[in-house]
Design an enzyme around this catalytic site. Structure first.
Site, mmCIF file in Angstrom:
data_model
loop_
_atom_site.group_PDB
_atom_site.id
_atom_site.type_symbol
_atom_site.label_atom_id
_atom_site.label_comp_id
_atom_site.label_asym_id
_atom_site.label_seq_id
_atom_site.Cartn_x
_atom_site.Cartn_y
_atom_site.Cartn_z
ATOM 1 N N PRO A 286 0.621 -1.217 0.024
ATOM 2 C CA PRO A 286 -0.011 0.006 0.085
ATOM 3 C C PRO A 286 0.897 1.173 0.004
ATOM 4 O O PRO A 286 1.707 1.480 0.571
ATOM 5 C CB PRO A 286 -0.760 -0.060 1.399
ATOM 6 C CG PRO A 286 -0.981 -1.555 1.635
ATOM 7 C CD PRO A 286 0.313 -2.293 1.022
ATOM 8 N N CYS A 287 0.191 2.257 -0.711
ATOM 9 C CA CYS A 287 1.042 3.550 -0.964
ATOM 10 C C CYS A 287 0.503 4.572 0.238
ATOM 11 O O CYS A 287 1.715 5.498 0.269
ATOM 12 C CB CYS A 287 0.830 4.213 -2.195
ATOM 13 S SG CYS A 287 1.232 2.945 -3.538
ATOM 14 N N PRO A 288 -0.548 4.483 0.372
ATOM 15 C CA PRO A 288 -0.899 5.804 1.371
ATOM 16 C C PRO A 288 -0.020 6.270 2.584
ATOM 17 O O PRO A 288 0.148 7.289 2.752
ATOM 18 C CB PRO A 288 -2.300 5.501 2.088
ATOM 19 C CG PRO A 288 -2.781 4.565 1.055
ATOM 20 C CD PRO A 288 -1.510 3.770 0.399
ATOM 21 N N PRO A 289 0.800 5.381 3.341
ATOM 22 C CA PRO A 289 1.663 5.685 4.287
ATOM 23 C C PRO A 289 2.717 6.743 3.905
ATOM 24 O O PRO A 289 3.451 7.274 4.418
ATOM 25 C CB PRO A 289 2.157 4.196 4.727
ATOM 26 C CG PRO A 289 1.323 3.399 4.478
ATOM 27 C CD PRO A 289 0.569 3.846 3.081
ATOM 28 N N PHE A 290 3.053 6.824 2.638
ATOM 29 C CA PHE A 290 4.251 7.428 1.873
ATOM 30 C C PHE A 290 3.763 8.557 0.895
ATOM 31 O O PHE A 290 4.537 9.268 0.675
ATOM 32 C CB PHE A 290 5.105 6.420 1.207
ATOM 33 C CG PHE A 290 5.631 5.173 2.000
ATOM 34 C CD1 PHE A 290 6.403 5.269 3.146
ATOM 35 C CD2 PHE A 290 5.032 4.050 1.817
ATOM 36 C CE1 PHE A 290 6.600 4.214 3.965
ATOM 37 C CE2 PHE A 290 5.405 3.266 2.354
ATOM 38 C CZ PHE A 290 6.100 2.961 3.828
#
Length: 411
Positions: free
Chosen positions: A76-80
């Protein structure tokens, strides 16, 4: 030599299709989203698809795939992401560090993980250094690279930050893929799709759409329906004659007139992502399809990286020593000792001067992903780095509870 791959967080199959094109055979694809799983099953019935939380041992058994040629994933991309809060290790969706730990169990010959450009920013220098150091401890040579999708014939501005790690005997044969020349424009890519139902304005539209697309944003289930991105992206689309306020059900028809221009269909967006027309079908309704497509790793980029990994595993070409890149020297120094260190001690250990405001900024960034103690009593301020706060598979980690409570909104 036959090469196999286990892919985690496989999504709708953008990376999977690219790796297949590069010559890898899928042993397993693991994915949370039901629509994406159905997409994989419909397009590749022979693939084994495990549906559910990739970190749940009831969904799949990593030890059963020990020694696979490649462990790959688009976690998943949302953390970054720059557009988000960049919570990194404290985001319940963060699986990057967990995927690196998975290497200890799976022991693949190579690892491939891709994410958004935000992970390449100074905010995550300590996180990246931790990943490289952990891979080294596991016996792998890791390297990061920012790749532009437009360098690989994808008509889109889509930077992806990619991690590749290989065993020491294979790493010298790895080289990042080289740019393949200018990509086609949006108009060149979509002219046939815009013309298919007899729209008379297709050729004029294609001449106006003479640039590559802004980054396609699939978004998450926490947000609304399908559209082509934030305000800035919508303006860029409008300049090319595309109405970005939503996604169309069908291509424009004969006699259609538009104020801005036609909307794109989900299939058109897939072409912007690098899928060949008609090569892949997507399960679900329009918004579900769009999210799958928008969150994908473009197949041509995955194919290019996959071919580079394949050449390395086959020891093709000339072996070249891989140069080590240090992402965060402050992290490395603090991690190397189990005690407090002052500003002057850190400077001496690194061997170069660091202005105090710069050190404090780096310490502040590290404290977002690591437990960090600051001693501020008698004498100079001193710092001690503690545990990495990311989810690594711990049963009692806060990620598990947050994941369960937010599961319906995680994508």
């Amino acid at each position: 030599m036959s090469l196999n791959v286990v892919e985690i967080c496989a999504g709708a199959g953008g990376q999977a299709l690219g790796l297949e094109e590069a010559g890898f055979e899928h042993e397993l694809a693991v994915e949370l989203d039901a629509h994406a799983c159905q997409t994989l099953r419909e397009n590749r019935p022979s693939w084994k698809v495990a549906e559910g939380d990739v970190a749940d041992p009831d969904v799949w058994n990593p030890a059963a795939y020990r020694g696979v040629s490649l462990l790959a994933g688009g976690v998943p991309c949302p953390p970054f992401t720059i557009a988000g809060k960049q919570l990194g290790a404290t985001d319940e969706r963060d699986l990057f560090a967990w995927a690196v730990e998975l290497v200890a169990t799976v022991q693949p010959r190579a690892l491939l993980l891709e994410n958004v450009r935000g992970l390449s920013m100074p905010r995550f220098a300590g996180y990246r250094q931790h990943v490289l150091d952990r891979l080294a401890a596991l016996g792998y040579v890791g390297e990061w690279q920012l790749l532009q999708a437009s360098d690989f014939s994808v008509p889109q501005l889509r930077p992806r930050f990619v991690l590749v790690a290989l065993r020491p005997e294979d790493a010298p044969y790895f080289a990042w893929p080289q740019a393949q020349g200018a990509p086609p424009t949006v108009g060149e890519t979509l002219l046939d799709a815009m013309s298919v139902d007899g729209w008379e304005g297709a050729e004029d539209w294609a001449r106006k759409a003479n640039k590559i697309a802004p980054t396609i944003v699939g978004g998450s289930k926490k947000h609304g329906g399908a559209d082509l991105g934030p305000t800035r992206a919508k303006r860029a689309w409008a300049e090319m004659g595309v109405d970005a306020l939503g996604v169309a059900d069908n291509p424009p028809r004969a006699g259609d007139r538009f104020n801005v221009g036609p909307k794109l269909t989900a299939d058109m967006v897939a072409q912007i992502q690098g899928w060949e027309p008609g090569s892949w079908t997507f399960s679900g309704r329009k918004t579900a399809k769009y999210r799958q497509i928008g969150n994908a790793f473009p197949p041509p980029v995955a194919a290019a990286v996959g071919r580079s990994i394949k050449r390395a595993l086959n020891h093709e070409g000339v072996a070249t020593e891989r140069a080590s890149v240090e992402h965060d020297p402050v992290y490395k120094i603090l991690r190397s000792v189990d005690d407090f260190m002052t500003h002057s001690q850190i400077e001496r250990a690194i061997g170069t001067a660091i202005e105090l405001p710069d050190l404090e900024r780096r310490i502040s960034l590290l404290s977002r992903d690591f437990d960090l103690e600051i001693r501020n009593g008698q004498g100079p301020v001193a710092y001690r780095l503690g545990a990495f706060r990311a989810f690594l598979g711990q049963e009692g980690h806060v990620r598990n509870e947050l994941f369960l409570s937010n599961r319906s909104r995680i994508s």
